[in-house]
Structure formats: structure tokens, C-alpha cells
Design a protein around this motif. Structure first.
Motif, PDB file in Angstrom:
ATOM      1  N   LEU A  59      -4.835  -0.534   8.874  1.00 40.07           N
ATOM      2  CA  LEU A  59      -3.681  -0.905   9.686  1.00 40.07           C
ATOM      3  C   LEU A  59      -4.013  -0.876  11.176  1.00 40.07           C
ATOM      4  O   LEU A  59      -3.649  -1.792  11.917  1.00 40.07           O
ATOM      5  CB  LEU A  59      -2.510   0.025   9.374  1.00 40.07           C
ATOM      6  CG  LEU A  59      -1.128  -0.445   9.788  1.00 40.07           C
ATOM      7  CD1 LEU A  59      -0.792  -1.779   9.156  1.00 40.07           C
ATOM      8  CD2 LEU A  59      -0.093   0.605   9.398  1.00 40.07           C
ATOM      9  N   VAL A  60      -4.753   0.141  11.605  1.00 35.36           N
ATOM     10  CA  VAL A  60      -5.170   0.214  13.009  1.00 35.36           C
ATOM     11  C   VAL A  60      -6.028  -1.004  13.374  1.00 35.36           C
ATOM     12  O   VAL A  60      -5.845  -1.619  14.427  1.00 35.36           O
ATOM     13  CB  VAL A  60      -5.921   1.533  13.295  1.00 35.36           C
ATOM     14  CG1 VAL A  60      -6.664   1.487  14.618  1.00 35.36           C
ATOM     15  CG2 VAL A  60      -4.958   2.706  13.274  1.00 35.36           C
ATOM     16  N   GLY A  61      -6.945  -1.375  12.501  1.00 39.12           N
ATOM     17  CA  GLY A  61      -7.786  -2.547  12.757  1.00 39.12           C
ATOM     18  C   GLY A  61      -6.966  -3.820  12.866  1.00 39.12           C
ATOM     19  O   GLY A  61      -7.189  -4.651  13.756  1.00 39.12           O
TER      20      GLY A  61
ATOM     21  N   LYS B 179       0.828  -1.215   0.000  1.00 32.36           N
ATOM     22  CA  LYS B 179       0.000   0.000   0.000  1.00 32.36           C
ATOM     23  C   LYS B 179       0.857   1.257   0.000  1.00 32.36           C
ATOM     24  O   LYS B 179       0.541   2.238  -0.674  1.00 32.36           O
ATOM     25  CB  LYS B 179      -0.962   0.005   1.191  1.00 32.36           C
ATOM     26  CG  LYS B 179      -2.027  -1.055   1.112  1.00 32.36           C
ATOM     27  CD  LYS B 179      -2.873  -0.885  -0.136  1.00 32.36           C
ATOM     28  CE  LYS B 179      -3.951  -1.931  -0.229  1.00 32.36           C
ATOM     29  NZ  LYS B 179      -4.713  -1.842  -1.462  1.00 32.36           N
ATOM     30  N   LEU B 180       1.937   1.256   0.758  1.00 32.19           N
ATOM     31  CA  LEU B 180       2.813   2.429   0.792  1.00 32.19           C
ATOM     32  C   LEU B 180       3.491   2.642  -0.563  1.00 32.19           C
ATOM     33  O   LEU B 180       3.642   3.789  -1.009  1.00 32.19           O
ATOM     34  CB  LEU B 180       3.839   2.298   1.910  1.00 32.19           C
ATOM     35  CG  LEU B 180       3.266   2.398   3.322  1.00 32.19           C
ATOM     36  CD1 LEU B 180       4.326   2.050   4.355  1.00 32.19           C
ATOM     37  CD2 LEU B 180       2.682   3.769   3.586  1.00 32.19           C
ATOM     38  N   ARG B 181       3.872   1.553  -1.216  1.00 30.38           N
ATOM     39  CA  ARG B 181       4.461   1.677  -2.554  1.00 30.38           C
ATOM     40  C   ARG B 181       3.437   2.254  -3.543  1.00 30.38           C
ATOM     41  O   ARG B 181       3.773   3.104  -4.375  1.00 30.38           O
ATOM     42  CB  ARG B 181       4.961   0.328  -3.059  1.00 30.38           C
ATOM     43  CG  ARG B 181       6.243  -0.121  -2.413  1.00 30.38           C
ATOM     44  CD  ARG B 181       6.770  -1.414  -3.054  1.00 30.38           C
ATOM     45  NE  ARG B 181       7.884  -1.940  -2.315  1.00 30.38           N
ATOM     46  CZ  ARG B 181       9.126  -1.523  -2.439  1.00 30.38           C
ATOM     47  NH1 ARG B 181       9.402  -0.537  -3.270  1.00 30.38           N
ATOM     48  NH2 ARG B 181      10.095  -2.069  -1.730  1.00 30.38           N
ATOM     49  N   ALA B 182       2.194   1.802  -3.448  1.00 27.07           N
ATOM     50  CA  ALA B 182       1.146   2.311  -4.331  1.00 27.07           C
ATOM     51  C   ALA B 182       0.913   3.805  -4.097  1.00 27.07           C
ATOM     52  O   ALA B 182       0.744   4.572  -5.056  1.00 27.07           O
ATOM     53  CB  ALA B 182      -0.152   1.526  -4.119  1.00 27.07           C
ATOM     54  N   MET B 183       0.899   4.227  -2.833  1.00 24.88           N
ATOM     55  CA  MET B 183       0.708   5.651  -2.537  1.00 24.88           C
ATOM     56  C   MET B 183       1.886   6.478  -3.035  1.00 24.88           C
ATOM     57  O   MET B 183       1.696   7.578  -3.575  1.00 24.88           O
ATOM     58  CB  MET B 183       0.486   5.858  -1.038  1.00 24.88           C
ATOM     59  CG  MET B 183      -0.899   5.450  -0.588  1.00 24.88           C
ATOM     60  SD  MET B 183      -1.211   5.846   1.139  1.00 24.88           S
ATOM     61  CE  MET B 183      -0.451   4.443   1.939  1.00 24.88           C
ATOM     62  N   ALA B 184       3.095   5.957  -2.896  1.00 24.64           N
ATOM     63  CA  ALA B 184       4.275   6.679  -3.381  1.00 24.64           C
ATOM     64  C   ALA B 184       4.211   6.816  -4.900  1.00 24.64           C
ATOM     65  O   ALA B 184       4.519   7.888  -5.451  1.00 24.64           O
ATOM     66  CB  ALA B 184       5.551   5.952  -2.959  1.00 24.64           C
ATOM     67  N   LYS B 185       3.807   5.751  -5.573  1.00 24.03           N
ATOM     68  CA  LYS B 185       3.679   5.791  -7.035  1.00 24.03           C
ATOM     69  C   LYS B 185       2.609   6.799  -7.447  1.00 24.03           C
ATOM     70  O   LYS B 185       2.800   7.567  -8.399  1.00 24.03           O
ATOM     71  CB  LYS B 185       3.340   4.391  -7.555  1.00 24.03           C
ATOM     72  CG  LYS B 185       3.369   4.268  -9.053  1.00 24.03           C
ATOM     73  CD  LYS B 185       3.173   2.817  -9.465  1.00 24.03           C
ATOM     74  CE  LYS B 185       3.302   2.672 -10.972  1.00 24.03           C
ATOM     75  NZ  LYS B 185       3.181   1.266 -11.384  1.00 24.03           N
TER      76      LYS B 185
ATOM     77  N   MET C  16      -6.645   7.377  -0.007  1.00 24.83           N
ATOM     78  CA  MET C  16      -5.841   6.147   0.035  1.00 24.83           C
ATOM     79  C   MET C  16      -5.093   6.045   1.361  1.00 24.83           C
ATOM     80  O   MET C  16      -5.061   4.983   1.987  1.00 24.83           O
ATOM     81  CB  MET C  16      -4.821   6.135  -1.113  1.00 24.83           C
ATOM     82  CG  MET C  16      -5.385   5.862  -2.479  1.00 24.83           C
ATOM     83  SD  MET C  16      -4.119   6.014  -3.788  1.00 24.83           S
ATOM     84  CE  MET C  16      -3.138   4.545  -3.483  1.00 24.83           C
ATOM     85  N   ALA C  17      -4.482   7.154   1.779  1.00 19.87           N
ATOM     86  CA  ALA C  17      -3.703   7.152   3.027  1.00 19.87           C
ATOM     87  C   ALA C  17      -4.612   6.913   4.232  1.00 19.87           C
ATOM     88  O   ALA C  17      -4.277   6.122   5.121  1.00 19.87           O
ATOM     89  CB  ALA C  17      -2.950   8.468   3.182  1.00 19.87           C
ATOM     90  N   THR C  18      -5.752   7.569   4.245  1.00 22.12           N
ATOM     91  CA  THR C  18      -6.685   7.410   5.365  1.00 22.12           C
ATOM     92  C   THR C  18      -7.196   5.972   5.450  1.00 22.12           C
ATOM     93  O   THR C  18      -7.226   5.374   6.531  1.00 22.12           O
ATOM     94  CB  THR C  18      -7.866   8.384   5.221  1.00 22.12           C
ATOM     95  OG1 THR C  18      -7.354   9.719   5.213  1.00 22.12           O
ATOM     96  CG2 THR C  18      -8.859   8.237   6.354  1.00 22.12           C
ATOM     97  N   SER C  19      -7.578   5.408   4.316  1.00 24.18           N
ATOM     98  CA  SER C  19      -8.066   4.032   4.280  1.00 24.18           C
ATOM     99  C   SER C  19      -6.988   3.051   4.739  1.00 24.18           C
ATOM    100  O   SER C  19      -7.255   2.133   5.524  1.00 24.18           O
ATOM    101  CB  SER C  19      -8.517   3.692   2.859  1.00 24.18           C
ATOM    102  OG  SER C  19      -8.897   2.346   2.774  1.00 24.18           O
ATOM    103  N   PHE C  20      -5.772   3.262   4.265  1.00 24.35           N
ATOM    104  CA  PHE C  20      -4.652   2.413   4.662  1.00 24.35           C
ATOM    105  C   PHE C  20      -4.457   2.445   6.173  1.00 24.35           C
ATOM    106  O   PHE C  20      -4.334   1.403   6.821  1.00 24.35           O
ATOM    107  CB  PHE C  20      -3.374   2.863   3.945  1.00 24.35           C
ATOM    108  CG  PHE C  20      -2.115   2.321   4.558  1.00 24.35           C
ATOM    109  CD1 PHE C  20      -1.785   0.989   4.438  1.00 24.35           C
ATOM    110  CD2 PHE C  20      -1.269   3.150   5.272  1.00 24.35           C
ATOM    111  CE1 PHE C  20      -0.619   0.487   5.009  1.00 24.35           C
ATOM    112  CE2 PHE C  20      -0.109   2.661   5.843  1.00 24.35           C
ATOM    113  CZ  PHE C  20       0.211   1.330   5.712  1.00 24.35           C
ATOM    114  N   LEU C  21      -4.429   3.642   6.736  1.00 20.29           N
ATOM    115  CA  LEU C  21      -4.180   3.754   8.179  1.00 20.29           C
ATOM    116  C   LEU C  21      -5.317   3.175   9.005  1.00 20.29           C
ATOM    117  O   LEU C  21      -5.073   2.536  10.034  1.00 20.29           O
ATOM    118  CB  LEU C  21      -3.915   5.206   8.556  1.00 20.29           C
ATOM    119  CG  LEU C  21      -2.575   5.728   8.022  1.00 20.29           C
ATOM    120  CD1 LEU C  21      -2.449   7.226   8.259  1.00 20.29           C
ATOM    121  CD2 LEU C  21      -1.420   4.985   8.644  1.00 20.29           C
TER     122      LEU C  21
END
Length: 116
Positions: free
Chosen positions: A78-80, A35-41, A70-75
Motif C-alpha cells: 500500500l505504501v508503494g 486484502k483487509l477482508r482476507a486478513m479479517a477472515k 500478511m498485514a506487513t506485506s499489505f502495508l
């Protein structure tokens, strides 16, 4: 009635907690990296397209909002996942502790099993 060996309980607690979450931690790490790679891209694409005038000031908020989503959904995900890991570790640790107490009391003291 047996005695409680704090050193053994400590070792058993560590082993139980590690066993409860070890496989999931690897999966979580893979998920996070993807997910972090996708956000960076995505951020790179937005910057490149904006610099080359493929998107303009009127389009930019839309793309930035998407990246923020994307960042909000990822976090949130991740929290869950982290909450689940904490609960698994807690159940494993308490299970060892309750088991040690029950063994020391010869089963006289019956404690509710975690997660039950």
C-alpha cells in the motif's frame, strides 16, 4: 506574452492531479478491501480454531506470525502504491505549472518537463 490567470491554473492543477490518479485510486481501494477482508477472515479462523482446540498453544505462534506477515506485506504494498500516486500527481501538477509559465513567457523560458 500572455498573462497568468491563477484561478485557471488552480483549476487546471486540480483537474490534472485528479486525472493522473483517479483510475488507480479505485483499483487501490479494491485491492485494499480484498486484502483487509482476507486478513479479517484469517483472524476469525485462528480465533475459532484456537477456541475449538483445533490449534493449540504450540501452533498459535505460527498462525499469528502468518497473519502478521500478511498485514506487513499489505502495508508495504500500500505504501508503494501511494508513493506512485503521489509521484503521478506531482508530475501532473508541475506539468500544468511549467506549461503556464512557458505560455506566459512565450516559450522563452524552457523548463524541464516533469518525469523527463
Amino acid at each position: 506574452m500572455s498573462t497568468i490567470d491563477p484561478g485557471k491554473i488552480f483549476s487546471d492543477v486540480i483537474a490534472a492531479a485528479n486525472a493522473a490518479v483517479s483510475g488507480d485510486i479505485t483499483k487501490m481501494g479494491g485491492y485494499a478491501e480484498a486484502k483487509l477482508r482476507a486478513m479479517a477472515k484469517q483472524a476469525s479462523m485462528i480465533g475459532t480454531y484456537y477456541a475449538s482446540k483445533l490449534i493449540d498453544d504450540s501452533d498459535l505462534p505460527h498462525f499469528l506470525d502468518g497473519l502478521e506477515d500478511m498485514a506487513t506485506s499489505f502495508l508495504r504494498t500500500l505504501v508503494g502504491l501511494i508513493r506512485i500516486q503521489i509521484e503521478k500527481a506531482w508530475n501532473a501538477i508541475v506539468g500544468v505549472l511549467w506549461g503556464a509559465i512557458e505560455a506566459a513567457t512565450g516559450g522563452v523560458l524552457q523548463l524541464a518537463k516533469p518525469g523527463a
